[in-house]
Enzyme design. Structure first.
Site: not given
Ligand code: ATP
Length: 846
Positions: A249, A295
């Site tokens: 119980a 993000d």
């Molecule tokens: P979060 O952190 O919110 O995902 P995010 O995608 O902007 O944001 P990152 O992926 O770090 O963050 O990108 C940072 C920066 O790098 C972007 O603001 C952009 O200017 C540049 N960037 C993002 N993707 C590419 C890529 N494939 N090639 C070149 N530069 C890029």
């Protein structure tokens, strides 16, 4: 160009090589689960009791105890089996995928379908799915620690091989599978690591502790009572049974199992809402989350990018169209223009295409994109410019993009020598440019031009555009050196906020949960999106700001509404730690390899299901399948519901047990015949209570659940505040059944005992409504909102009626038929248990 395996060859190869999988880790088999039900101290004691009954010739008791033990084992088994199958289904959902090229087409397939000869594309953050030879690679860096124990990453070049189970830390590669499944090096040394852990949660530990304490208390009380009973010259067998009944119980035997089942079913419910729990603890912790660090790209926004504007040294262009449909056009000064009429636009489009791995694909009459959205937008832009297509085979070297470098470069071999192409965040590109492109060709970049571009970046970002800069350098050479480039221009991309996020942010805010944006994007873009989503942001901090800040200053800054932009993945760890030092329970999203430490450090690491790498998923507690912020808030709500429900049935079960124990103790101290027989207590505790408790675990969320602040994580399951409620119910149900028993004793002890026993069962069943919410009256919850509860209630009342009138159960439980009068008294006594708590809650909730 490699075409990979052909689909036609797959069946033969499959017959020859089998599947790319390792033997499953041993699972709880039905038999072991069943054995677990029987192998606990209480059940063993009960079996001993059954043995004693048999020796004493009490065949009825023997059968009754064994029947209860069996029934209890079946109930426990069914529940745990359900829990186990739910967890297994979740594990399946996490099984990895691989990108392969077959018949020349790139597609994603489950990694278990890979075959030797398959052409696999590996990207940053992937777990290598099979042993393979590298055909091409760009900046490939592999973590082989699972195989070698060596934590220093190694770079691997074309001609070398990669091993299954290792991870791609950086770069990407095209590889050809050489061995799969158990034939791989990993397969030979390792057993597969389970991907969903069911390690005990804090709640489960707390409950086990509670059950243990109550167990000890039970042994103590039962011992004292047994000694007292011995002194009154009761027969030894009776004393043993009495002690055992008391122990049964007192101990809420069902609790740990009910919690496990509730959490597992909760995990199933969350998965249906796109949140895949990797360990059950996450459900509890989510309910207490006070900060969600998220993000931006893809979580708060759609991650569907479209270029809107271009800015070069000499012109500004507007881009029309939507999504990845190349149907739009580019206009300069209001005039449609094509690459062939504008040399800078032509070179910019060339670089945009060479720096992109994305491909535009047509699905029916819809255009979509395979690859990274930023790159997809640039590929679409080039198509709208009617730019000449590029030959990607002319690329001889690549320095891939990473979130910490924020740019990428490729080296192209042309008839006129090597050309370097580069794209990335404008600051990162401007830093390596000393010239700027004009119609007639590269010219030195003046500081005024540099300032003008920087101002343009601010302006575009201020409108919420994501800015990408492009640059090139003719006359480059191998290996890539990123300096002395010619600035081509800026592209501003829109990435609209997800429509449902604004409400989700508001919902979180009402629930006392702060949303903190942490993005790699430009501060002005971040602030613009924050504003659109009503995420409070009075101040923006970048990685550079953080670097110059002491921990105390960061802690101070976090007291304000701050948005983090242009951060490095490493900064996330510091932000989580600072928030935690301030007493917050932090949920943190992540997708890349470098996010893993922050995901592990956070109280709840959230990996993105679509964008997330395997490494991030491995480090996380929960995978957000659709990458959506709204899903995270939904999961928090679900976590709160689960925790509340567990609190409800813990209190319910304890209140029920308290009633039984008090009735027994008072009955013993008054002398006289036993109010409940041991088998009756077993029936109440092991059968009827558990079933109703489980249905409480299925209560819907309470209306105000997301309008109160998160619970204090140190809050115990049973605070002192729970005690009065438990005692009140215990005292009432004990008093009422004692009254029934003693007032009916003159009609014979069997009848009196049956009335007290049935009374107690019905009182307990009636109380369940009071425990549906600790605050909200049932009429506000909706009387029928939990059908499972009604089903459990009706089934248990019917079971009790059978216990009273069905001869076999009558014999086993020593019951006698009750008259209408008896039922009347029981119902009248049960009524206050239904009415009073509702009245109290109604008054208090006003
Ligand atoms: P979060 O952190 O919110 O995902 P995010 O995608 O902007 O944001 P990152 O992926 O770090 O963050 O990108 C940072 C920066 O790098 C972007 O603001 C952009 O200017 C540049 N960037 C993002 N993707 C590419 C890529 N494939 N090639 C070149 N530069 C890029």
């Amino acid at each position: 160009m490699h075409h990979g395996l052909s689909d036609k060859s797959v069946p033969d190869l499959r017959a020859q090589h089998g599947w790319n999988e390792l033997p499953e880790p041993p699972r709880a088999s039905p038999l072991t689960l069943l054995a677990k039900q029987v192998m606990n101290l209480l059940v063993l004691l009960l079996i001993a009791a059954a043995g004693i009954s048999l020796l004493l010739g009490e065949i009825g008791d023997f059968i009754a105890i064994i029947a209860v033990v069996v029934l209890n084992a079946i109930l426990g088994f069914v529940q745990e089996w359900r829990a186990e199958t739910t967890m297994q289904a979740l594990r399946k959902m996490l099984s990895p995928a691989a990108v392969v090229v077959r018949d020349g087409l790139r597609r994603t397939i489950p990694a278990r379908e890979l075959l030797p000869g398959d052409l696999v594309i590996l990207a940053e953050g992937d777990r290598v799915p099979a042993d393979a030879d590298i055909l091409h690679e760009a900046g490939l860096l592999i973590d082989e620690s699972v195989l070698t124990g060596e934590s220093v990453p190694v770079s691997r070049a074309a001609g070398e091989s990669v091993a299954s189970g290792t991870t791609v830390l950086r770069g990407h590669a095209e590889v050809c599978v050489t061995a799969i499944g158990q034939q791989t090096r990993f397969g030979k040394i390792a057993t597969l690591t389970a991907t969903v852990s069911d390690a005990q949660t804090q709640l489960q530990r707390e409950l086990q502790g509670l059950a243990r304490q109550l167990g000890l208390l039970a042994v103590g009380v039962a011992g004292v009572v047994a000694i007292a009973a011995l002194l009154t010259d009761r027969p030894l067998a009776d004393v043993f049974m009495l002690g055992l009944s008391l122990a049964v119980a007192m101990v809420p035997e069902g609790l740990p199992a009910v919690v496990t089942v509730t959490l597992a079913l909760g995990a199933g419910a969350m998965a249906r809402r796109n949140a895949l729990v990797r360990n059950l603890q996450a459900i509890e912790t989510l309910g207490a989350a006070s900060v969600i660090c998220t993000d931006k790209t893809g979580t708060l926004t759609e991650n569907k990018m479209t270029a809107r504007v271009i800015r070069t040294a000499e012109a500004r262009y507007e881009v029309t169209g939507s999504g990845y449909d190349p149907a739009g056009h580019i206009a300069r000064d209001g005039q449609k223009i094509r690459a062939e009429d504008d040399p800078v636009l032509a070179r910019l489009s060339q670089t945009a295409q060479l720096c992109s791995h994305a491909r535009l694909v047509r699905r029916g009459d819809q255009w979509d994109m395979v690859g990274e959205p930023t790159e997809g937008a640039l590929a679409t832009l080039a198509a709208k410019a009617w730019a000449d297509s590029v030959d990607r085979d002319s690329i001889v070297e690549e320095l891939p993009f990473s979130s910490d470098r924020k740019r990428m470069s490729v080296l192209e071999r042309t008839g006129a020598g090597m050309v370097l192409h580069c794209k990335g965040a404008p600051e990162q590109i401007l830093a390596i440019c000393d010239r700027i492109d004009r119609a007639e060709g590269p010219a030195p970049m003046s500081s005024a031009e540099r300032a003008e571009i920087a101002a343009e970046v601010e302006a575009m970002a201020g409108r919420g555009l994501r800015t990408i800069a492009l640059a090139y350098s003719p006359g480059a050479s191998e290996p890539i050196v990123e300096e002395g480039l010619v600035f081509l221009g800026l592209a501003g991309l829109v990435d609209p906020p997800r429509p449902e996020v604004r409400d989700a942010v508001a919902l979180a805010a009402r629930a006392g949960i702060r949303t903190v944006m942490i993005t790699g994007d430009h501060p002005a873009t971040a602030m613009n999106i924050a504003q659109k989503l009503a995420i409070p942001g009075d101040r923006v901090l970048t990685s550079d700001d953080l670097a110059g800040m002491e921990d105390a200053a960061l802690a101070e800054a976090l007291r304000e509404n701050v948005v983090f932009a242009r951060v490095q993945p490493e900064d996330k760890l510091r932000i989580v730690a600072a928030l935690q030092d301030g007493g917050a329970i932090v949920a943190m999203t992540g997708d890349g390899v470098n996010d893993a430490p922050a995901l592990k450090r956070a109280d709840i690491g959230l990996a993105m299901g679509i964008r997330g790498t395997e490494v991030a998923k491995d480090a996380s507690d929960l995978v957000v399948l659709d990458d959506n912020y709204a899903t995270i808030v939904g999961a928090v709500a679900e976590g709160r519901r689960q925790f509340e429900n567990i609190r409800k049935f813990v209190r319910y079960l304890l209140a029920s047990n308290t009633g039984e124990v008090l009735a027994l103790l008072v009955n013993l101290s008054l002398g006289g015949p036993l109010i409940f027989l041991p088998t009756q207590i077993l029936w109440m505790n092991l059968i009827t209570d558990g079933v109703t408790a489980i249905s409480l675990g299925l209560e819907k969320p309470e209306p105000g659940q997301m309008r109160v602040p998160p619970r204090d994580p140190r809050m115990h399951l049973l605070g002192l505040s729970a005690l009065p409620v438990i005692l009140a119910f215990g005292l009432y149900t004990a008093g009422a059944s004692l009254w029934l028993f003693y007032s009916l004793l003159d009609q014979g002890v069997e009848v009196a005992r049956t009335a007290a026993f049935t009374g107690m069962v019905l009182f307990e069943k009636t109380s369940v409504f009071a425990f549906r919410s600790l605050r909200t009256p049932c009429w506000r919850l909706g009387w029928t909102s939990n059908p499972a509860l009604w089903m459990a209630f009706s089934a248990m009342v019917l079971a009790q009626i059978a216990a009273v009138y069905w001869p076999p159960l009558q014999t086993l439980l020593h019951t006698a038929p009750l008259s209408l009068d008896h039922w009347g008294s029981i119902l009248v006594l049960a009524l206050p248990l239904l009415v009073v708590p509702e009245l109290v809650k109604s008054v208090r909730s006003h």
